[in-house]
Motif scaffolding. Sequence first.
Motif, PDB file in Angstrom:
ATOM      1  N   PHE A 187       0.820  -1.216   0.000  1.00 23.72           N
ATOM      2  CA  PHE A 187       0.000   0.000   0.000  1.00 23.72           C
ATOM      3  C   PHE A 187       0.850   1.260   0.000  1.00 23.72           C
ATOM      4  O   PHE A 187       2.004   1.267   0.436  1.00 23.72           O
ATOM      5  CB  PHE A 187      -0.973   0.014   1.190  1.00 23.72           C
ATOM      6  CG  PHE A 187      -0.339   0.046   2.554  1.00 23.72           C
ATOM      7  CD1 PHE A 187       0.017   1.252   3.160  1.00 23.72           C
ATOM      8  CD2 PHE A 187      -0.127  -1.130   3.267  1.00 23.72           C
ATOM      9  CE1 PHE A 187       0.569   1.289   4.424  1.00 23.72           C
ATOM     10  CE2 PHE A 187       0.430  -1.103   4.536  1.00 23.72           C
ATOM     11  CZ  PHE A 187       0.780   0.109   5.119  1.00 23.72           C
ATOM     12  N   LEU A 188       0.242   2.324  -0.524  1.00 22.94           N
ATOM     13  CA  LEU A 188       0.782   3.676  -0.468  1.00 22.94           C
ATOM     14  C   LEU A 188      -0.002   4.457   0.574  1.00 22.94           C
ATOM     15  O   LEU A 188      -1.235   4.354   0.640  1.00 22.94           O
ATOM     16  CB  LEU A 188       0.640   4.376  -1.816  1.00 22.94           C
ATOM     17  CG  LEU A 188       1.604   4.007  -2.931  1.00 22.94           C
ATOM     18  CD1 LEU A 188       1.080   4.546  -4.265  1.00 22.94           C
ATOM     19  CD2 LEU A 188       2.995   4.562  -2.649  1.00 22.94           C
ATOM     20  N   SER A 189       0.702   5.249   1.369  1.00 21.46           N
ATOM     21  CA  SER A 189      -0.005   6.069   2.343  1.00 21.46           C
ATOM     22  C   SER A 189       0.532   7.488   2.334  1.00 21.46           C
ATOM     23  O   SER A 189       1.663   7.737   1.900  1.00 21.46           O
ATOM     24  CB  SER A 189       0.129   5.469   3.751  1.00 21.46           C
ATOM     25  OG  SER A 189       1.374   5.796   4.335  1.00 21.46           O
ATOM     26  N   ALA A 190      -0.296   8.403   2.804  1.00 17.95           N
ATOM     27  CA  ALA A 190       0.116   9.787   3.033  1.00 17.95           C
ATOM     28  C   ALA A 190       0.054  10.044   4.529  1.00 17.95           C
ATOM     29  O   ALA A 190      -0.797   9.490   5.233  1.00 17.95           O
ATOM     30  CB  ALA A 190      -0.788  10.755   2.292  1.00 17.95           C
ATOM     31  N   LEU A 191       0.962  10.890   5.017  1.00 16.86           N
ATOM     32  CA  LEU A 191       1.006  11.211   6.437  1.00 16.86           C
ATOM     33  C   LEU A 191       0.693  12.683   6.655  1.00 16.86           C
ATOM     34  O   LEU A 191       1.239  13.545   5.974  1.00 16.86           O
ATOM     35  CB  LEU A 191       2.394  10.901   7.010  1.00 16.86           C
ATOM     36  CG  LEU A 191       2.924   9.474   6.821  1.00 16.86           C
ATOM     37  CD1 LEU A 191       4.297   9.345   7.467  1.00 16.86           C
ATOM     38  CD2 LEU A 191       1.969   8.439   7.368  1.00 16.86           C
ATOM     39  N   THR A 192      -0.194  12.953   7.590  1.00 12.81           N
ATOM     40  CA  THR A 192      -0.427  14.321   8.046  1.00 12.81           C
ATOM     41  C   THR A 192       0.223  14.460   9.424  1.00 12.81           C
ATOM     42  O   THR A 192       0.893  13.553   9.899  1.00 12.81           O
ATOM     43  CB  THR A 192      -1.929  14.639   8.127  1.00 12.81           C
ATOM     44  OG1 THR A 192      -2.498  13.924   9.250  1.00 12.81           O
ATOM     45  CG2 THR A 192      -2.651  14.213   6.845  1.00 12.81           C
ATOM     46  N   ASP A 193       0.013  15.595  10.067  1.00 14.90           N
ATOM     47  CA  ASP A 193       0.569  15.779  11.403  1.00 14.90           C
ATOM     48  C   ASP A 193      -0.032  14.800  12.402  1.00 14.90           C
ATOM     49  O   ASP A 193       0.584  14.500  13.428  1.00 14.90           O
ATOM     50  CB  ASP A 193       0.326  17.204  11.896  1.00 14.90           C
ATOM     51  CG  ASP A 193       1.160  18.219  11.134  1.00 14.90           C
ATOM     52  OD1 ASP A 193       2.168  17.825  10.519  1.00 14.90           O
ATOM     53  OD2 ASP A 193       0.794  19.412  11.159  1.00 14.90           O
ATOM     54  N   GLU A 204       2.066  28.555   9.421  1.00 13.62           N
ATOM     55  CA  GLU A 204       1.996  28.269  10.850  1.00 13.62           C
ATOM     56  C   GLU A 204       0.681  28.775  11.430  1.00 13.62           C
ATOM     57  O   GLU A 204       0.013  28.081  12.217  1.00 13.62           O
ATOM     58  CB  GLU A 204       3.178  28.943  11.537  1.00 13.62           C
ATOM     59  CG  GLU A 204       3.311  28.676  13.019  1.00 13.62           C
ATOM     60  CD  GLU A 204       4.537  29.380  13.590  1.00 13.62           C
ATOM     61  OE1 GLU A 204       5.537  28.694  13.845  1.00 13.62           O
ATOM     62  OE2 GLU A 204       4.490  30.626  13.757  1.00 13.62           O
ATOM     63  N   TYR A 205       0.281  29.981  11.026  1.00 17.17           N
ATOM     64  CA  TYR A 205      -0.965  30.565  11.525  1.00 17.17           C
ATOM     65  C   TYR A 205      -2.177  29.786  11.033  1.00 17.17           C
ATOM     66  O   TYR A 205      -3.122  29.536  11.786  1.00 17.17           O
ATOM     67  CB  TYR A 205      -1.061  32.024  11.070  1.00 17.17           C
ATOM     68  CG  TYR A 205      -2.208  32.783  11.696  1.00 17.17           C
ATOM     69  CD1 TYR A 205      -2.131  33.213  13.019  1.00 17.17           C
ATOM     70  CD2 TYR A 205      -3.359  33.074  10.971  1.00 17.17           C
ATOM     71  CE1 TYR A 205      -3.174  33.913  13.603  1.00 17.17           C
ATOM     72  CE2 TYR A 205      -4.408  33.768  11.551  1.00 17.17           C
ATOM     73  CZ  TYR A 205      -4.311  34.187  12.865  1.00 17.17           C
ATOM     74  OH  TYR A 205      -5.349  34.869  13.452  1.00 17.17           O
ATOM     75  N   MET A 206      -2.156  29.360   9.768  1.00 15.00           N
ATOM     76  CA  MET A 206      -3.314  28.693   9.186  1.00 15.00           C
ATOM     77  C   MET A 206      -3.548  27.298   9.747  1.00 15.00           C
ATOM     78  O   MET A 206      -4.624  26.729   9.580  1.00 15.00           O
ATOM     79  CB  MET A 206      -3.165  28.617   7.663  1.00 15.00           C
ATOM     80  CG  MET A 206      -3.263  29.963   6.955  1.00 15.00           C
ATOM     81  SD  MET A 206      -4.803  30.842   7.322  1.00 15.00           S
ATOM     82  CE  MET A 206      -6.006  29.788   6.508  1.00 15.00           C
ATOM     83  N   LYS A 207      -2.554  26.728  10.426  1.00 16.78           N
ATOM     84  CA  LYS A 207      -2.747  25.413  11.036  1.00 16.78           C
ATOM     85  C   LYS A 207      -3.808  25.442  12.124  1.00 16.78           C
ATOM     86  O   LYS A 207      -4.346  24.402  12.500  1.00 16.78           O
ATOM     87  CB  LYS A 207      -1.423  24.897  11.611  1.00 16.78           C
ATOM     88  CG  LYS A 207      -0.441  24.431  10.545  1.00 16.78           C
ATOM     89  CD  LYS A 207       0.835  23.877  11.160  1.00 16.78           C
ATOM     90  CE  LYS A 207       1.783  23.385  10.080  1.00 16.78           C
ATOM     91  NZ  LYS A 207       3.053  22.839  10.652  1.00 16.78           N
ATOM     92  N   ARG A 208      -4.128  26.626  12.609  1.00 17.82           N
ATOM     93  CA  ARG A 208      -5.143  26.746  13.666  1.00 17.82           C
ATOM     94  C   ARG A 208      -6.563  26.766  13.100  1.00 17.82           C
ATOM     95  O   ARG A 208      -7.533  26.659  13.855  1.00 17.82           O
ATOM     96  CB  ARG A 208      -4.933  28.039  14.465  1.00 17.82           C
ATOM     97  CG  ARG A 208      -3.505  28.276  14.923  1.00 17.82           C
ATOM     98  CD  ARG A 208      -3.387  29.659  15.549  1.00 17.82           C
ATOM     99  NE  ARG A 208      -2.005  30.057  15.756  1.00 17.82           N
ATOM    100  CZ  ARG A 208      -1.622  31.248  16.188  1.00 17.82           C
ATOM    101  NH1 ARG A 208      -2.548  32.161  16.479  1.00 17.82           N
ATOM    102  NH2 ARG A 208      -0.344  31.532  16.335  1.00 17.82           N
TER     103      ARG A 208
END
Length: 315
Positions: A35-41, A220-224
């Motif tokens: 499988f292929l996967s993508a990782l987020t935070d 950084e700001y948009m992560k909120r």
Amino acid sequence: MEIPLNEWNMYKNFEEMASDILEMANEFMPDKLIFLSALTDSEQIILKVRDNNTNIQVWEGMRMDLLDTACNRIDFDRNAPLIFEDVRKENHLNGVQRILLDANINSYIGVPIILHNGEAFGTLCAVEASAAAFSTKSIQMFQRIAKMFSFYLDLERRAYRDSLTGLYNREFLSKHFHDFSASGGALFFLDLDGFKKVNDLYGHDKGDEVLKETARKLEEYMKRYSGFATRLGGDEFILNFVGLFDSEDLHNLAENLLVHLSSTDTQLADFRLSVSIGIASYLPGDSKPLNTLLKNADHALYRAKTQGKDTFRFY
């Protein structure tokens, strides 16, 4: 909370390329689920699966808490594969061991997929229900296949990403703004105050550093929040906040953003960089074209510029 843009869904021929990659990997890892996967935070997302009737509990679209995955233990800094030939003997895995065994996984190889800029995209993995050894040749080929896939991803990303800052570009905003605007939101049109002086006094290399640092602070700001940041060009940026906001919400967003950007480390002697912001909101189902919303935000930005800079105005 940020929107999971699932950027790969916008790439041309992603499904075909992902399927071809898994078929190639299957030549060296037969009789396994690949499988292929993508990782987020916070998550691992399974993008594509090539299953050889393994009865393993992994499927396309599956999302897992990143901390509960074996892939979270891959050393992306060293670009090194992670291999468990017998999960039952890997007592250091703690709770992840039970999760793997419950999914009927007893052998595992995961190799990182890393983009040209060093960003970790995800993993290429092969798993099996029984303990298994992995040959040096098969591991090396698996790594080469993952690298090939990263080349494809880099080519696709260049169509939607600004080459200097890594933010989304005008092309992305034009093509996909309405994909994320159905629930309403607001466009913040940002322009750096006095940026021309940076280039004139310190040179374009220093100007590029300022733009990259500004982009980093915006991301950084948009992560909120739900939304995304775009560089239109030059020292102009767009933030698209998605959701319903009243005037007080938008006022607080803008004030907090100005404070956040004021801490930008420009490393320019005797020079303080500030930003002006124009804000145009839109309602759910708003049929206004993007160009109209941008013009509205630009008009508000002009008022902010003429009324003192380092401030914001609403359309």
